[in-house]
Write a protein that holds these residues in place. Sequence first.
Motif, PDB file in Angstrom:
ATOM      1  N   ARG A 144       0.825  -0.533   0.000  1.00 32.11           N
ATOM      2  CA  ARG A 144       0.000   0.000   0.000  1.00 32.11           C
ATOM      3  C   ARG A 144       1.260   0.814   0.000  1.00 32.11           C
ATOM      4  O   ARG A 144       1.316  -2.085  -1.233  1.00 32.11           O
TER       5      ARG A 144
ATOM      6  N   PRO B 287       0.659 -12.242   8.150  1.00 31.19           N
ATOM      7  CA  PRO B 287       0.340 -12.654   9.523  1.00 31.19           C
ATOM      8  C   PRO B 287      -1.028 -12.152   9.967  1.00 31.19           C
ATOM      9  O   PRO B 287      -1.529 -12.554  11.016  1.00 31.19           O
ATOM     10  N   GLY B 288      -1.624 -11.220   9.197  1.00 30.32           N
ATOM     11  CA  GLY B 288      -2.956 -10.708   9.534  1.00 30.32           C
ATOM     12  C   GLY B 288      -2.963  -9.493  10.430  1.00 30.32           C
ATOM     13  O   GLY B 288      -4.028  -9.067  10.883  1.00 30.32           O
ATOM     14  N   PHE B 289      -1.786  -8.892  10.698  1.00 31.60           N
ATOM     15  CA  PHE B 289      -1.714  -7.751  11.604  1.00 31.60           C
ATOM     16  C   PHE B 289      -2.292  -6.479  10.970  1.00 31.60           C
ATOM     17  O   PHE B 289      -2.133  -6.245   9.775  1.00 31.60           O
ATOM     18  N   GLU B 290      -2.927  -5.652  11.809  1.00 25.25           N
ATOM     19  CA  GLU B 290      -3.279  -4.315  11.340  1.00 25.25           C
ATOM     20  C   GLU B 290      -2.031  -3.443  11.412  1.00 25.25           C
ATOM     21  O   GLU B 290      -1.020  -3.821  12.028  1.00 25.25           O
ATOM     22  N   GLU B 291      -2.100  -2.287  10.804  1.00 27.35           N
ATOM     23  CA  GLU B 291      -0.928  -1.424  10.689  1.00 27.35           C
ATOM     24  C   GLU B 291      -0.505  -0.861  12.041  1.00 27.35           C
ATOM     25  O   GLU B 291      -1.340  -0.455  12.849  1.00 27.35           O
ATOM     26  N   VAL B 292       0.807  -0.848  12.267  1.00 32.70           N
ATOM     27  CA  VAL B 292       1.385  -0.228  13.457  1.00 32.70           C
ATOM     28  C   VAL B 292       2.095   1.045  13.016  1.00 32.70           C
ATOM     29  O   VAL B 292       2.960   1.012  12.146  1.00 32.70           O
TER      30      VAL B 292
ATOM     31  N   ARG C 204      -3.838  -3.092   4.024  1.00 34.92           N
ATOM     32  CA  ARG C 204      -2.797  -2.598   4.918  1.00 34.92           C
ATOM     33  C   ARG C 204      -3.308  -1.328   5.574  1.00 34.92           C
ATOM     34  O   ARG C 204      -3.224  -0.225   5.030  1.00 34.92           O
ATOM     35  N   ARG C 205      -3.846  -1.475   6.757  1.00 33.46           N
ATOM     36  CA  ARG C 205      -4.472  -0.326   7.393  1.00 33.46           C
ATOM     37  C   ARG C 205      -4.642  -0.583   8.881  1.00 33.46           C
ATOM     38  O   ARG C 205      -4.547  -1.715   9.351  1.00 33.46           O
TER      39      ARG C 205
END
Length: 722
Positions: A22, A234-239, A487-488
Motif C-alpha cells: 500500500r 500474519p494478519g496484523f493491522e498497521e502499526v 494494509r491499514r
Amino acid sequence: MIRARPRRSLTLTARPGPPYLRTGLGYTIGIPRFGRGRVRARMLTRCITLLPLTPIEMTSPVARRRIAPALHRLAAVAILIAAGAGAQQPGPTLVPTRPSKAAPEGPAALPQTPATTAQLTTADLDAFLEGVIPLQLQKGDIAGAVVTVVKDGKVIFAKGYGYSDVARRTPVTTDATLFRIGSVSKTFTWTAVMQLVEQGKIDLDRDVNAYIDFKIPATFGKPVTMRNLMTHTPGFEEVIKELMVPSNLRPMKEWLPSHLPRQIYPPGTTPAYSNYGATVAAYVVERVSGMPFETYMAKNIFGPLQLTRTTFAQPLPPQLAPLLSKGYRLASQAPKPFEIVQTPPAGSVSTTAENMSRYMIAYLEDGGAQLMKPETKRLMFSRAFGTAPELHGMAHGFYEESRNGHRIVGHGGDTQWFHSDMHFMPDDHVGFFVSYNSAGNGKADGRGALWRAFLDRYFPYVTPTAPTTATNLAHGRAVVGTYESSRRAETTITSMISMLGQSKVAVNPDSTISTGETDAAGNPKRYREIAPWVFRQVNGQDEVAFPVNYTGRRILADDVPIAVGLPVSLLKNSAVNLTLLGITLGVFVLTLLAWPVGAIVRRHYAHTLVLPTRYRRLRLLVRIAALAGLLFVASWVQFLSGVQGDIARFNSGADGTLRLLQLLALLGALGVIAAVLLAVRSWSDRSVWRWSAVWNTLIAAAFVWYVVFLLDWHLLTPSLRY
C-alpha cells in the motif's frame, strides 16, 4: 524500511491464457499505498506506505496525490470554522509507498522485440543514465542519487550523481557515500532467517511463539508462522506509533510486546505489509542464534561478504558517520536530521552502492562469497503466496515483479527522505540498485520510471495481444465500487487515515474499467478483461484481478503483492463520510453564526428574545458542543498534516495532545443529548416558531452523525496503542 516499497512483479511463464498481485517502512508510512494514483500503498501503499507509511514508505509523492488532497478537503471545511487552521501544504504521506507496478506474464506466444537491442555495457549504461538521472535530480529538486548494475558476477556500472551534502557541494560516490535504504533492509533480515532455516534451527511453518518470549494470540484459531511473516500475511493491522522516533531507540525485547497489533485477518489469507512482522522475524533470529541481531548480521552476512560500510546501527558508528549522505525533503531546503527507525530490522540499514553490488552478486552467483546454499537462494526467489495466479505474488521476503517477459524479484525501501529499489533478474544474472537522498517535489518520474526505462532499453518487449472476453462489460460492472487497502489500522485511533486513501473502480464508456491509477503522462489507466475477472491495462502490461477472498467477497488485487483492496461498506465509504461530515460541520458553523447574527438583528429591531430558562440553557449547551466539535476537527486535521511532515511525531510524546483532542471530541459528542432534548422541546412547545423546530431537528441529526463518526473511526478509543 518502514516504508518499504515493494516492486510489482510478476512471474512470467509460457502457458496458455493470460499471465499472473500500500511504503515499507515502505509507508511511504506505511498509510499503508492500490495504483500509482492512489495512496501509494493504492492501499496504505494502496499506500500507506502512512501507514508506510515502508520501511517507512511514507513519503511518497504518489501517496500525496490521494491522501493530502483528502486532508485538504477536510481542512477546508475546518477552516470555515476556526480561524487559524490554514490550508496545509501536502507533505510526506503516511501511507505505505506504492511500488511501481510490474507487468503480468503473457500468453505462450513469443513476444515481439525490436530488430536491434541496446547492449548492456558500461559505456551504453553511462550514456543512457546520464540522459535520465541528472534531469530527474533537477526536475524533482533532488540532491543526489546512486546507481549500480551487476551482471554475470561483475559490477558493470556504478556511479553517483549530484550531492550528498548540498551546502558543501560534496559529490555522491559509490564507495564512500552511505545511503539509507529503508525496507530493502528487510532482505538482510530474511537472509538471516533463511540461513537459520538452512541449519534446521527455524521451521518456516512452525508457530513463531515457539521462538519468542511473548505470545502472539491465535485470534482466528491459527498460529502465525515464519512463512506468514516473510509473505506479509500474519494478519496484523498497521502499526504506526513509534515506527520512527526522535531518539531513545528501545530494544526489540521491550518494544515488540508493548506494540503488538491486533490480528484483523486469519494468517495466510490476506497480504498487509507489516514492519512489525519483519521485526518479529529479526527477534526470532536473535533468540535462536543466541546473539544480538546486529552482531549476528555482522558475523554471518556483512563479514563474509566484506560489507565493511553496511550497518543497522543507529546512530552510525564513528567511522561511518562522516560518510552518510544527508537526507532532504527538497535539495533546495536544509537537510533533515538523522532518521531513527524503531524497527531496525525493517528499515535502518545504511550502506554504499559498492556494498550493495557485493550483496546482489552473492544472490545472483553461486561462486565466490556465499550467504547460503544455491537451493536456499532459489527457494527465497520462489513464489510463496499470491492472491491470484495471474498476478505477482510474494516470494520468501522478496516481491515478484517480472516484466518485459523476464522473471524479476526485488524489494523497495523508503525512509522519509531516502528512496531505494533493488531488482534481481536471476535468469539473466542481472542486478540493479538505485537510491535517492531526497523526497523531492514529485515532478520527477522517479525510480519506477527509471527501472522501466532500463528494461525497455536492454530487454525490449511488446505485450502479446490478448482478446477481450465476452464477459468484459458484465464483470466490469460487477466490480464497480469503493475499496480500501488491506494494509491499514482498523481498530485504533488512526483508522480514519485509511478512509483518505480509498480507491474507486468505475466502468468507462468504452467498456474498460479504471481504478484511479494514472500512467506516466497523468492519464487514467484503462483495463480490459483478458480472462475471467482478470484485466490488463490497455496498451500496457499492468494487470488487476478480482479474486474471491476467504470471506467470499471479490477483492481488488494488482501486481504489487503487499496489499489488496477490500470492498468498503456504506458506513466506511469516504465519499459518504466526508460529505456528511462537511454537512455536519456546516450546521455547527451556522449554529454558532446564528448566535451573534440573531443578536444584531434583534438589537436593530429593538426586539427582546424571551425564552424559558431550560430552553435557553439547552441552546447554550448546543452551541458550546458545536464549537468543541469544530475545534476538534480542525485540530485533528492540523495534527495529521503535521505528522505527514514527520512520522516520528507519532510517538508517546503525542499522547497528551491526543488526549486533549479526545476531550474536545467527547465534549462535542455530549452535545447530542442537549441537541435531542432541544429538538423534542421545540416540537412540543407551541410558542416556538416551526422553522426553529425544523432547524433544531437538523442540529440534533448533525450531532447524531458526529457521534457515529467518532465511534465508527475509533476516535474516542481509550487505548493509545496504534
